[in-house]
Design an enzyme around this catalytic site. Structure first.
Site, mmCIF file in Angstrom:
data_model
loop_
_atom_site.group_PDB
_atom_site.id
_atom_site.type_symbol
_atom_site.label_atom_id
_atom_site.label_comp_id
_atom_site.label_asym_id
_atom_site.label_seq_id
_atom_site.Cartn_x
_atom_site.Cartn_y
_atom_site.Cartn_z
ATOM 1 N N THR A 189 0.867 -1.186 0.000
ATOM 2 C CA THR A 189 0.000 0.000 0.000
ATOM 3 C C THR A 189 0.902 1.234 0.000
ATOM 4 O O THR A 189 2.061 1.155 0.414
ATOM 5 C CB THR A 189 -0.886 0.034 1.252
ATOM 6 O OG1 THR A 189 -0.013 0.039 2.393
ATOM 7 C CG2 THR A 189 -1.798 -1.162 1.329
ATOM 8 N N GLU A 334 -6.182 -3.545 -0.796
ATOM 9 C CA GLU A 334 -6.623 -4.676 0.028
ATOM 10 C C GLU A 334 -7.841 -5.395 -0.555
ATOM 11 O O GLU A 334 -8.246 -6.434 -0.048
ATOM 12 C CB GLU A 334 -6.959 -4.185 1.449
ATOM 13 C CG GLU A 334 -5.747 -3.763 2.269
ATOM 14 C CD GLU A 334 -5.366 -2.299 2.084
ATOM 15 O OE1 GLU A 334 -5.713 -1.714 1.045
ATOM 16 O OE2 GLU A 334 -4.717 -1.743 2.997
ATOM 17 N N LYS A 443 -15.376 17.528 10.622
ATOM 18 C CA LYS A 443 -16.459 17.518 11.613
ATOM 19 C C LYS A 443 -16.723 18.945 12.053
ATOM 20 O O LYS A 443 -15.983 19.525 12.822
ATOM 21 C CB LYS A 443 -16.072 16.673 12.822
ATOM 22 C CG LYS A 443 -16.138 15.208 12.549
ATOM 23 C CD LYS A 443 -16.459 14.426 13.812
ATOM 24 C CE LYS A 443 -16.380 12.950 13.537
ATOM 25 N NZ LYS A 443 -15.059 12.383 13.739
ATOM 26 N N TRP A 448 -20.870 15.980 9.887
ATOM 27 C CA TRP A 448 -19.832 15.678 8.916
ATOM 28 C C TRP A 448 -20.056 16.395 7.591
ATOM 29 O O TRP A 448 -21.170 16.441 7.075
ATOM 30 C CB TRP A 448 -19.791 14.173 8.623
ATOM 31 C CG TRP A 448 -19.216 13.377 9.748
ATOM 32 C CD1 TRP A 448 -18.783 13.868 10.945
ATOM 33 C CD2 TRP A 448 -19.026 11.973 9.779
ATOM 34 N NE1 TRP A 448 -18.317 12.844 11.727
ATOM 35 C CE2 TRP A 448 -18.458 11.662 11.033
ATOM 36 C CE3 TRP A 448 -19.258 10.941 8.882
ATOM 37 C CZ2 TRP A 448 -18.138 10.370 11.413
ATOM 38 C CZ3 TRP A 448 -18.940 9.650 9.259
ATOM 39 C CH2 TRP A 448 -18.382 9.367 10.508
HETATM 40 P P1 AMP Z 1 -5.129 2.277 -2.793
HETATM 41 O O1 AMP Z 1 -5.086 1.153 -1.847
HETATM 42 O O2 AMP Z 1 -3.867 3.052 -2.886
HETATM 43 O O3 AMP Z 1 -5.636 1.826 -4.116
HETATM 44 O O4 AMP Z 1 -6.180 3.335 -2.252
HETATM 45 C C1 AMP Z 1 -7.488 2.959 -1.932
HETATM 46 C C2 AMP Z 1 -8.311 4.163 -1.540
HETATM 47 O O5 AMP Z 1 -8.529 5.013 -2.671
HETATM 48 C C3 AMP Z 1 -9.706 3.812 -1.071
HETATM 49 O O6 AMP Z 1 -9.722 3.372 0.255
HETATM 50 C C4 AMP Z 1 -10.433 5.126 -1.277
HETATM 51 O O7 AMP Z 1 -10.178 6.031 -0.211
HETATM 52 C C5 AMP Z 1 -9.797 5.662 -2.539
HETATM 53 N N1 AMP Z 1 -10.641 5.355 -3.699
HETATM 54 C C6 AMP Z 1 -10.507 4.354 -4.586
HETATM 55 N N2 AMP Z 1 -11.466 4.418 -5.531
HETATM 56 C C7 AMP Z 1 -12.242 5.476 -5.231
HETATM 57 C C8 AMP Z 1 -13.413 6.070 -5.812
HETATM 58 N N3 AMP Z 1 -13.963 5.605 -6.929
HETATM 59 N N4 AMP Z 1 -13.937 7.145 -5.188
HETATM 60 C C9 AMP Z 1 -13.396 7.646 -4.059
HETATM 61 N N5 AMP Z 1 -12.299 7.148 -3.476
HETATM 62 C C10 AMP Z 1 -11.733 6.078 -4.046
#
Ligand code: AMP
Length: 545
Positions: A189, A334, A443, A448
């Site tokens: 990650t 994940e 907040k 929110w």
């Molecule tokens: P990563 O593990 O680097 O792919 O990041 C995942 C995170 O990206 C998720 O937990 C979200 O916060 C954000 N994310 C992924 N897809 C979207 C989406 N379509 N809209 C908003 N946030 C997203």
């Protein structure tokens, strides 16, 4: 009593074997580091992946050994995906956009034995070689002998050439069969807080995820498609497209390192791309180029968009000006990554205007195989009314159960629910909408405010290229939204004028308290806004003397 059906294992090598036998006419087209184009079909890819598996065995790589890759989207990287995982070893894709210290940490944490790299990354490897010498036995540059970079490596670390290894090997290799739950690939990650953590995909999770994304209401790939994965193979396996495209018999067009608007438009038109996938920033760049050049992308039917919320203006622009349908999907490293996608349903198709677009803004329904729920304080499940916001939890066969180095089950609760760190609503139609990362939520007076909603509206302003909303400390309301914007080149932003864009679109108390114009916004290695940096810098903006 068991059913009387055969029980063959779901293995990654099975995908490429299928494509080689049944889809020999599909193409794999790659833009090389030097700009030239390489072309072959799945039979050649499969044969070269077997040849590579033989070469790995000669290099003493055994099942479960980790093999690192530092590479753009291209045919040799695909050969590694299949050759490494197919032989039972673990393909560890490394994100080259991370800081060198993080890359060294990741290589050591994963225990990589070899690193296969595009020649572009020679300087990066030279910089970290001393820090990874304990475990890495060789660096293999993915090139011909004539292109080999010259570099000195620490004692015990060999410098090898991919095409020489391939020439010395042969493809007399039979893909082994083993338990489908075995590890196949590893991806860290991006680690916006703390150290990066490794997500360890299995053969089974990878095959099921590819099948689940190949249904019509997700990416729906077909044998007649020509798929351009812009999303990098070093980030969550390019959303599974290196597996889902050959599974469907679709052609793969690999863009290499140039992902700017002009390069993408040229490749799309030369190669008649029908479907592509990537983060919103990429499509914003392509859109700006198409508008300014007058070029078109008439072969493209669909774009998969995720990784960050897809701004409504992006969907409207591509659909109305270019006839391209956007499939808005959500997921994370994940979750392999695709876990939800927004598809039209009979009820949503009856809507028009603002009501129809409100539905399109959402990240959509869970894919079959994934379960979702939202919970409030104390873990109480919240209703699916489209209003209640809570922490989003997911579970399913392609959701992580533990991180690399930790026990299975340690990343989720006892019922298998994985806390995503996202805050969401779910409406009665099952459409989930991400309103924030839990650590980015604002907040204000106990209520929110969604930073994503405010950012999406800000980028609708013609003078704004990118926007970020962060929580700023406030003496009365605890936190209030602060808007940071990057202006279009040559545009002058007047805060009061800009804020008018929110009129009638949000509750009045959601209006940002201040606008800050900046030259650029910080991003993580996976292209997401780095809000932690912004908060550190601007959180006292409203209380400053
Ligand atoms: P990563 O593990 O680097 O792919 O990041 C995942 C995170 O990206 C998720 O937990 C979200 O916060 C954000 N994310 C992924 N897809 C979207 C989406 N379509 N809209 C908003 N946030 C997203």
């Amino acid at each position: 009593m068991f059913g009387l059906m055969q029980d063959s294992q779901l293995l990654i090598a099975g995908i490429i074997r299928h494509a080689a036998r049944n889809h020999a006419h599909a193409e794999v087209v790659s833009k090389n580091v030097d700009g030239s184009i390489h072309r072959y079909g799945y039979p050649a890819l499969e044969a070269r992946a077997r040849r590579l598996a033989r070469a790995l065995a000669r290099l003493n790589i055994k099942a479960t050994d980790r093999v690192g890759t530092l590479a753009w989207n291209g045919f040799r990287h695909l050969e590694l995906y299949y050759g490494v995982s197919g032989s039972g070893a673990i393909c560890h894709t490394i994100n080259p956009r991370l800081a060198p210290a993080d890359i060294a940490y990741i290589v050591n944490d994963a225990g990589d034995r070899l690193i296969f790299a595009d020649i572009t990354f020679a300087p990066l490897l030279a910089a970290i070689a001393e820090h990874i010498k304990a475990g890495v036995r060789a660096i293999v540059f993915m090139c011909d002998p004539a292109e080999m970079p010259q570099m000195a490596l620490p004692a015990g670390m060999d410098l090898l050439c991919y095409e020489s290894l391939m020439a010395e090997s042969d493809d007399d290799y039979v893909w082994p069969s083993f338990d489908e739950r075995n590890a196949a690939s590893l991806c860290y990650t991006s680690g916006t807080t703390g150290r990066p953590k490794g997500v360890l995909y299995s053969h089974r999770s990878t095959v099921l995820h590819a099948m689940a994304t190949n249904v019509p209401d997700v990416f729906g790939l077909r044998a007649q498609d020509r798929v351009l994965p812009v999303v990098p193979m070093f980030h969550v396996n390019a959303w599974g497209t290196p597996y889902s495209a050959p599974m469907a018999g679709a052609s793969l067009i690999m863009p290499g390192r140039h992902l700017d608007g002009p390069s993408l438009s040229a490749l799309i038109n030369q190669e008649h791309v029908t479907m592509s996938a990537g983060v919103p920033t990429i499509w914003m760049g392509l859109l700006a180029h198409l508008r300014s050049s007058g070029e078109r992308i008439d072969t493209v039917r669909r774009l998969g968009v995720g990784g960050s919320a897809c701004p409504r203006m992006l969907m409207q622009a591509f659909e109305q000006e270019y006839g391209v349908t956007i499939v808005h999907a959500w997921g994370m490293s994940e979750t392999s990554p695709v876990a939800s996608a927004n598809a039209p349903t009979p009820d949503s198709l009856t809507l028009t205007g603002e009501a129809a677009w409100r539905v399109r803004d959402k990240q959509g329904q869970a894919l079959f195989g994934i379960e979702m729920k939202i919970v409030g304080n104390g873990g109480m499940e919240l209703p699916w009314d489209g209003v209640a916001q809570g922490d989003l939890l997911v579970r399913g066969p392609w959701v992580a159960s533990g991180y690399w180095g930790n026990a299975a089950g340690s990343a989720c609760d006892e019922d298998g629910w994985f806390a995503t760190g996202d805050v969401a609503t779910i409406d009665p139609s099952g459409r989930m909408e991400i309103t924030d990362r839990s650590k980015d939520v604002i907040k204000s007076g106990g209520e929110w405010i969604s930073s994503i909603t405010l950012e999406n509206i800000a980028v609708e302003h013609p003078d704004v290229i990118e926007a970020a909303i962060i929580a700023a400390r406030h003496p009365k309301w605890d936190e209030r939204p602060l808007l940071l914007v990057v202006p279009r080149a040559g545009a002058e932003i007047v805060p009061e004028e800009l804020l008018k864009i929110y009129e009638g679109k949000i509750a009045k108390w959601w209006l940002p308290d201040a606008v800050i114009v900046v030259d650029e916004l910080p991003h993580t290695a996976t292209g997401k806004l780095h809000k932690l940096t912004l908060r550190q810098k601007y959180q006292d903006w409203l209380t400053r003397e």
